[in-house]
Design an enzyme around this catalytic site. Structure first.
Site, PDB file in Angstrom:
ATOM      1  N   GLU A  94      32.487  30.688  47.103  1.00 59.84           N
ATOM      2  CA  GLU A  94      33.486  31.741  46.891  1.00 59.84           C
ATOM      3  C   GLU A  94      33.325  32.326  45.494  1.00 59.84           C
ATOM      4  O   GLU A  94      32.870  31.642  44.575  1.00 59.84           O
ATOM      5  CB  GLU A  94      34.878  31.103  47.102  1.00 59.84           C
ATOM      6  CG  GLU A  94      36.064  31.954  46.780  1.00 59.84           C
ATOM      7  CD  GLU A  94      36.251  33.149  47.693  1.00 59.84           C
ATOM      8  OE1 GLU A  94      35.296  33.936  47.832  1.00 59.84           O
ATOM      9  OE2 GLU A  94      37.357  33.314  48.236  1.00 59.84           O
ATOM     10  N   ASP A  95      33.697  33.593  45.337  1.00 56.05           N
ATOM     11  CA  ASP A  95      33.583  34.227  44.027  1.00 56.05           C
ATOM     12  C   ASP A  95      34.620  33.690  43.028  1.00 56.05           C
ATOM     13  O   ASP A  95      34.267  33.212  41.963  1.00 56.05           O
ATOM     14  CB  ASP A  95      33.665  35.768  44.147  1.00 56.05           C
ATOM     15  CG  ASP A  95      34.910  36.251  44.899  1.00 56.05           C
ATOM     16  OD1 ASP A  95      35.713  35.416  45.374  1.00 56.05           O
ATOM     17  OD2 ASP A  95      35.073  37.478  45.021  1.00 56.05           O
ATOM     18  N   ASP A  98      41.831  31.628  42.656  1.00 62.39           N
ATOM     19  CA  ASP A  98      42.932  32.144  41.843  1.00 62.39           C
ATOM     20  C   ASP A  98      44.172  31.305  42.169  1.00 62.39           C
ATOM     21  O   ASP A  98      44.372  30.246  41.572  1.00 62.39           O
ATOM     22  CB  ASP A  98      43.084  33.627  42.229  1.00 62.39           C
ATOM     23  CG  ASP A  98      44.062  34.385  41.379  1.00 62.39           C
ATOM     24  OD1 ASP A  98      44.267  34.002  40.223  1.00 62.39           O
ATOM     25  OD2 ASP A  98      44.633  35.389  41.859  1.00 62.39           O
ATOM     26  N   PHE A 147      42.041  40.570  35.597  1.00 61.75           N
ATOM     27  CA  PHE A 147      41.392  41.057  36.807  1.00 61.75           C
ATOM     28  C   PHE A 147      39.934  41.361  36.472  1.00 61.75           C
ATOM     29  O   PHE A 147      39.631  42.184  35.613  1.00 61.75           O
ATOM     30  CB  PHE A 147      42.097  42.299  37.364  1.00 61.75           C
ATOM     31  CG  PHE A 147      41.603  42.632  38.736  1.00 61.75           C
ATOM     32  CD1 PHE A 147      42.013  41.881  39.825  1.00 61.75           C
ATOM     33  CD2 PHE A 147      40.704  43.673  38.938  1.00 61.75           C
ATOM     34  CE1 PHE A 147      41.532  42.153  41.106  1.00 61.75           C
ATOM     35  CE2 PHE A 147      40.224  43.956  40.207  1.00 61.75           C
ATOM     36  CZ  PHE A 147      40.638  43.194  41.293  1.00 61.75           C
ATOM     37  N   ARG A 160      30.634  46.157  42.278  1.00 57.09           N
ATOM     38  CA  ARG A 160      30.044  44.900  42.753  1.00 57.09           C
ATOM     39  C   ARG A 160      28.623  44.700  42.222  1.00 57.09           C
ATOM     40  O   ARG A 160      28.188  43.578  42.010  1.00 57.09           O
ATOM     41  CB  ARG A 160      29.993  44.880  44.286  1.00 57.09           C
ATOM     42  CG  ARG A 160      31.350  44.797  44.958  1.00 57.09           C
ATOM     43  CD  ARG A 160      31.161  44.472  46.428  1.00 57.09           C
ATOM     44  NE  ARG A 160      32.347  44.718  47.235  1.00 57.09           N
ATOM     45  CZ  ARG A 160      33.330  43.852  47.408  1.00 57.09           C
ATOM     46  NH1 ARG A 160      33.293  42.689  46.810  1.00 57.09           N
ATOM     47  NH2 ARG A 160      34.371  44.144  48.165  1.00 57.09           N
TER      48      ARG A 160
HETATM   49  P1  5GP Z   1      43.353  33.121  45.984  1.00 56.51           P
HETATM   50  O1  5GP Z   1      43.728  32.919  47.405  1.00 56.51           O
HETATM   51  O2  5GP Z   1      42.698  31.935  45.334  1.00 56.51           O
HETATM   52  O3  5GP Z   1      44.532  33.600  45.176  1.00 56.51           O
HETATM   53  O4  5GP Z   1      42.422  34.372  45.982  1.00 56.51           O
HETATM   54  C1  5GP Z   1      41.085  34.387  45.851  1.00 56.51           C
HETATM   55  C2  5GP Z   1      40.579  35.777  46.161  1.00 56.51           C
HETATM   56  O5  5GP Z   1      41.330  36.778  45.452  1.00 56.51           O
HETATM   57  C3  5GP Z   1      39.160  35.941  45.684  1.00 56.51           C
HETATM   58  O6  5GP Z   1      38.247  35.571  46.662  1.00 56.51           O
HETATM   59  C4  5GP Z   1      39.097  37.419  45.394  1.00 56.51           C
HETATM   60  O7  5GP Z   1      38.853  38.137  46.579  1.00 56.51           O
HETATM   61  C5  5GP Z   1      40.486  37.769  44.937  1.00 56.51           C
HETATM   62  N1  5GP Z   1      40.539  37.747  43.467  1.00 56.51           N
HETATM   63  C6  5GP Z   1      41.202  36.856  42.696  1.00 56.51           C
HETATM   64  N2  5GP Z   1      41.034  37.142  41.397  1.00 56.51           N
HETATM   65  C7  5GP Z   1      40.225  38.227  41.350  1.00 56.51           C
HETATM   66  C8  5GP Z   1      39.684  39.013  40.275  1.00 56.51           C
HETATM   67  O8  5GP Z   1      39.898  38.767  39.076  1.00 56.51           O
HETATM   68  N3  5GP Z   1      38.883  40.060  40.622  1.00 56.51           N
HETATM   69  C9  5GP Z   1      38.615  40.373  41.912  1.00 56.51           C
HETATM   70  N4  5GP Z   1      37.813  41.421  42.125  1.00 56.51           N
HETATM   71  N5  5GP Z   1      39.117  39.671  42.957  1.00 56.51           N
HETATM   72  C10 5GP Z   1      39.906  38.615  42.669  1.00 56.51           C
END
Ligand code: 5GP
Length: 180
Positions: A94-95, A98, A147, A160
């Site tokens: 996963e990228d 959060d 962000f 991207r």
């Molecule tokens: P979580 O469910 O852990 O809150 O969310 C993870 C997802 O939120 C990541 O896979 C991504 O798609 C999005 N996300 C969270 N932080 C960022 C960020 O700083 N930049 C971007 N582009 N997407 C984010």
């Protein structure tokens, strides 16, 4: 652009370090790397090249609904795996983690399919933002609460392809479903 948070060489160093660890941990296990589209495509591409062991790669596209930059934890599978995870060692790639809601939900979904194991590999960890307790098994870089875009991460589908990661100013981030 606000500021560069991780330059290309810091990213490559982090990806290569994960590659060394996964190669050691999964020797002889033929892991299945599951890339979460779309944000993880660049990370998975570099990680796959950093591995020195046989492995297979598949992708899932999911959408998580919420407002702006946060997710609700309701994860919908937009496109599922082609490869059966039953009896496989799965590494979810996963990228960003959060709140942790997306990954914890995904883990439940995949565990119901009887894999041998499921681990998390994330390029960026934002530990201060967690809503559920989740510690990734492999983390590239610890990220600030900002962000971030670039290296696969988007803002409204842009940025991207940029080879480094930078933050954008919060006032630019509108209330839109979180996109990948
Ligand atoms: P979580 O469910 O852990 O809150 O969310 C993870 C997802 O939120 C990541 O896979 C991504 O798609 C999005 N996300 C969270 N932080 C960022 C960020 O700083 N930049 C971007 N582009 N997407 C984010």
């Amino acid at each position: 652009m606000d500021r560069v948070v991780f330059d290309a060489s810091a990213i490559q160093k982090a990806v290569n370090a994960i590659g060394v660890r996964i190669s050691a941990d999964y020797r002889g296990k033929n892991p299945l790397l599951v890339g979460i589209l779309r944000g993880a495509y660049m990370f998975l591409s570099d990680l796959s090249r950093a591995l020195t062991i046989p492995h297979t790669v598949d992708f899932m596209a999911v959408s998580s609904y919420g407002s702006g930059t946060s997710t609700s934890g309701i994860v919908r599978i937009e496109s599922d795996l082609r490869i059966n995870v039953e009896g496989r060692h799965v590494v979810i790639v996963e990228d960003v983690v959060d709140t942790g809601l997306t990954l914890s939900q995904l883990k439940k979904t995949l565990e119901a399919r009887h894999p041998l194991s499921v681990k998390f590999c994330v390029l960026l960890d934002k530990p201060t933002r967690r809503k559920v307790p989740l510690v990734p098994d492999y983390t590239g870089l610890t990220a600030p609460d900002a962000f971030l875009v670039g290296y696969g991460l988007d803002y409204l589908e842009y940025f991207r392809g940029i080879p480094y990661i930078f933050s954008i100013k919060p006032e630019l981030v509108q209330s839109e479903p979180a996109s990948r």
